[in-house]
Motif scaffolding. Structure first.
Motif, mmCIF file in Angstrom:
data_model
loop_
_atom_site.group_PDB
_atom_site.id
_atom_site.type_symbol
_atom_site.label_atom_id
_atom_site.label_comp_id
_atom_site.label_asym_id
_atom_site.label_seq_id
_atom_site.Cartn_x
_atom_site.Cartn_y
_atom_site.Cartn_z
ATOM 1 N N GLU A 347 58.689 48.353 30.074
ATOM 2 C CA GLU A 347 58.677 48.174 31.610
ATOM 3 C C GLU A 347 57.521 48.562 32.208
ATOM 4 N N ARG A 348 56.993 49.525 31.803
ATOM 5 C CA ARG A 348 55.811 50.382 32.241
ATOM 6 C C ARG A 348 54.626 49.559 31.917
ATOM 7 N N TRP A 349 54.620 49.083 30.659
ATOM 8 C CA TRP A 349 53.461 48.360 30.128
ATOM 9 C C TRP A 349 53.207 47.012 31.106
ATOM 10 N N GLY A 350 54.563 46.359 31.138
ATOM 11 C CA GLY A 350 54.431 45.183 31.998
ATOM 12 C C GLY A 350 53.973 45.406 33.317
ATOM 13 N N GLU A 351 54.349 46.602 34.050
ATOM 14 C CA GLU A 351 53.667 47.147 35.164
ATOM 15 C C GLU A 351 51.887 47.411 35.138
ATOM 16 N N ASP A 352 51.664 47.800 34.097
ATOM 17 C CA ASP A 352 50.323 48.166 33.925
ATOM 18 C C ASP A 352 49.556 46.689 33.698
ATOM 19 N N VAL A 353 49.780 45.895 33.036
ATOM 20 C CA VAL A 353 49.255 44.654 32.529
ATOM 21 C C VAL A 353 49.181 43.889 34.122
ATOM 22 N N ALA A 354 50.240 43.999 34.932
ATOM 23 C CA ALA A 354 50.207 43.158 36.304
ATOM 24 C C ALA A 354 49.207 43.801 37.087
ATOM 25 N N ARG A 355 48.874 44.995 36.926
ATOM 26 C CA ARG A 355 47.868 45.899 37.955
ATOM 27 C C ARG A 355 46.436 45.284 37.362
ATOM 28 N N GLN A 356 46.357 45.085 35.969
ATOM 29 C CA GLN A 356 45.032 44.640 35.679
ATOM 30 C C GLN A 356 44.810 43.054 35.975
ATOM 31 N N LEU A 357 45.941 42.489 35.786
ATOM 32 C CA LEU A 357 45.892 41.120 36.390
ATOM 33 C C LEU A 357 45.399 40.924 37.732
ATOM 34 N N ARG A 358 45.938 41.695 38.391
ATOM 35 C CA ARG A 358 45.502 41.702 39.970
ATOM 36 C C ARG A 358 43.846 42.045 40.145
ATOM 37 N N THR A 359 43.575 43.025 39.206
ATOM 38 C CA THR A 359 42.183 43.331 39.618
ATOM 39 C C THR A 359 41.190 42.060 38.852
ATOM 40 N N LEU A 360 41.692 41.282 38.081
ATOM 41 C CA LEU A 360 41.093 40.257 37.491
ATOM 42 C C LEU A 360 41.041 39.051 38.602
ATOM 43 N N GLY A 361 41.592 38.943 39.471
ATOM 44 C CA GLY A 361 41.649 37.799 40.401
ATOM 45 C C GLY A 361 43.053 37.196 40.799
ATOM 46 N N ALA A 362 44.163 37.597 39.992
ATOM 47 C CA ALA A 362 45.241 37.221 40.357
ATOM 48 C C ALA A 362 45.935 37.608 41.635
ATOM 49 N N GLY A 363 45.583 38.696 42.196
ATOM 50 C CA GLY A 363 45.913 39.367 43.656
ATOM 51 C C GLY A 363 45.604 38.198 44.712
ATOM 52 N N GLU A 364 44.189 37.527 44.882
ATOM 53 C CA GLU A 364 43.761 36.661 45.698
ATOM 54 C C GLU A 364 44.522 35.322 45.483
ATOM 55 N N ILE A 365 44.964 34.877 44.528
ATOM 56 C CA ILE A 365 45.741 33.913 44.100
ATOM 57 C C ILE A 365 47.251 33.893 44.900
ATOM 58 N N GLU A 367 47.978 36.311 47.005
ATOM 59 C CA GLU A 367 47.824 36.435 48.517
ATOM 60 C C GLU A 367 47.877 35.048 49.159
ATOM 61 N N GLU A 368 47.232 34.175 48.807
ATOM 62 C CA GLU A 368 46.960 32.803 49.499
ATOM 63 C C GLU A 368 48.261 32.095 49.478
ATOM 64 N N ILE A 369 48.997 32.370 48.408
ATOM 65 C CA ILE A 369 50.208 31.538 48.121
ATOM 66 C C ILE A 369 51.093 32.062 49.225
ATOM 67 N N GLU A 370 51.214 33.311 49.489
ATOM 68 C CA GLU A 370 52.079 34.208 50.474
ATOM 69 C C GLU A 370 51.741 33.357 51.799
ATOM 70 N N VAL A 371 50.411 33.456 52.209
ATOM 71 C CA VAL A 371 50.122 32.687 53.408
ATOM 72 C C VAL A 371 50.748 31.387 53.571
ATOM 73 N N GLN A 372 50.357 30.655 52.633
ATOM 74 C CA GLN A 372 50.836 29.386 52.680
ATOM 75 C C GLN A 372 52.274 29.286 52.947
ATOM 76 N N ARG A 373 52.938 30.017 52.238
ATOM 77 C CA ARG A 373 54.513 29.863 52.556
ATOM 78 C C ARG A 373 54.973 30.320 53.826
ATOM 79 N N LYS A 374 54.211 31.423 54.367
ATOM 80 C CA LYS A 374 54.423 31.756 55.630
ATOM 81 C C LYS A 374 54.312 30.700 56.732
ATOM 82 N N GLN A 375 53.101 30.027 56.655
ATOM 83 C CA GLN A 375 52.696 28.920 57.340
ATOM 84 C C GLN A 375 53.909 27.876 57.299
ATOM 85 N N ARG A 376 54.259 27.398 56.009
ATOM 86 C CA ARG A 376 55.191 26.439 56.029
ATOM 87 C C ARG A 376 56.514 26.807 56.562
ATOM 88 N N GLU A 377 56.987 28.298 56.723
ATOM 89 C CA GLU A 377 58.072 28.579 57.147
ATOM 90 C C GLU A 377 58.091 28.579 58.813
#
Length: 398
Positions: A347-365, A367-377
């Protein structure tokens, strides 16, 4: 409500959910002679809303994910004693479990891949054969995102409902759909594997977190439920899915987020040094989460005292991606295998991989999806308020 020789098994009132739950109940009965496992079902909020696309489903509140639409009411029945165990498709379970509840076991995972299902009467054998402009149905933003990237010449349209409903829409004479994308495991469990035209996997389509796995939820520390589930848990599946769910939890994802994964787990010599050093995690106690004992004991967890523990090591290879809904941006991270010695380490390894994914650009994607969802809401809320105002105006005129 349970009796000394009965544990009530709860589930959603869908054909697939009932089939899966009866499979688990039968396995429980076989492993626990003298105990009955009656199945009770209910319709959840997620079942009642069959029109809103999954990526636009809103959480109950800012801290509760949309996936709780399929689990919240069942968990209330679990906590108040109407049910004793809940059977879920693991991909539908929020990565943060409701207080007072825990995952007691995951059964051996079925094929986690997605399936390409072509319309009856059409001759296509793979998604690669579909002509430009062909319409493919799916209710998953993950599938749309990855397949839009791999097959930009195809069109993707929302399709929800149970399997029979979706296949009926696909095969209708006036259907605009050439094919659907469904889960191999679900098609197989309901006996429709003959409708699978071909499986889909990486690199075109990485599967959802937990897909193909069945999770059994119990009240936290319920000794009776823990003992009943002990023979059913499959530790390799639990460790693999644990890594995936750890990743998704950090990415703050859910069924509406385009996160794809693939995991492999291979047992290695128990003397192999693990990735995380000794002392990283607190020692196990009888109050530890049930899944923390996964793979290190074959005994039920007693109310007092500790079961015998064993050393185990496995090489865990987790690959993960995040893709923008239109497929234009794609972040893939393949760190390679690491050696883990417990569910917690996976489980911890999955968390570590996710943090690296965020730094590679996944975080921006994300965040944009969440903005779109809130707008549609907000748009849906405004539409609802306008409809209510119009109804009141008509009543006043009458």
């Amino acid at each position: 409500m349970s009796t000394p020789n009965t544990l009530v098994v709860g589930t959603r009132k869908s054909n697939l959910a009932l089939i899966q739950t009866h499979m688990v109940a039968d396995a429980l009965a076989s492993a626990n002679e003298g105990t009955a496992f009656p199945v009770v079902d209910m319709t959840t909020a997620g079942d009642r809303n069959q029109t809103t696309p999954l990526h636009l489903l809103s959480p109950y509140n800012s801290t509760t994910p949309a996936k709780s639409l399929w689990t919240d009411e069942l968990e209330s029945a679990l906590l108040d004693g109407r049910m004793d165990l809940l059977v879920h498709s693991c991909k539908d379970v929020p990565t943060t479990i409701r207080q007072g509840c825990e995952i007691g076991a995951l059964l051996e995972r079925h094929d986690p891949r997605d399936a390409f299902v072509v319309k009856a009467g059409l001759h296509y054998k793979t998604i690669d054969e579909l002509p430009a402009g062909a319409v493919v149905g799916t209710g998953s933003v993950r599938r749309v995102a990855q397949l839009s990237r791999a097959y930009p010449h195809l069109k993707f349209a929302d399709m929800r409902g149970n399997l029979n409903t979706r296949l009926g829409k696909l095969d209708a004479e006036d259907s605009p759909f050439a094919a659907l994308i469904l889960a191999v495991s679900g098609m197989t469990r309901v006996g429709m594997q003959d409708r699978i035209t071909s499986p889909l996997g990486a690199p075109a389509l990485m599967h959802a977190v937990g897909q193909g796995a069945l999770a059994v939820e119990i009240r936290t520390g319920d000794a009776k439920a823990r003992a009943a589930l002990a023979p059913l848990g499959h530790w390799p599946s639990e460790w693999r899915v644990g890594a995936e769910r750890g990743l998704l939890r950090v990415l703050e994802g859910g069924c509406s987020v385009p996160v794809g994964v693939e995991t492999e787990l291979t047992e290695v010599d128990a003397a192999t040094a693990p990735h995380y050093p000794a002392g990283t995690f607190a020692p196990l106690t009888t109050s530890s989460a049930t899944l923390h004992f996964s793979g290190v004991t074959s005994e039920p967890i007693p109310a007092s005292g500790m079961p015998a523990l064993r050393a185990r090591r496995a090489a865990l290879d987790l690959k993960a991606c995040v893709t923008s809904p239109d497929g234009s941006r794609h972040v893939l991270y393949e760190p390679g295998p690491v050696v883990v010695s417990s569910y917690q380490e996976a489980e911890r390894w999955g968390e570590d991989v996710a943090r690296q994914l965020r730094t590679l650009g996944a975080g921006e994607i994300l965040e944009e999806i969440e903005v779109q969802r809130k707008q549609r809401e907000k748009e849906l809320q405004a539409e609802g308020e306008a409809a209510r105002a119009a109804a009141l105006a008509l009543q006043a005129q009458a």
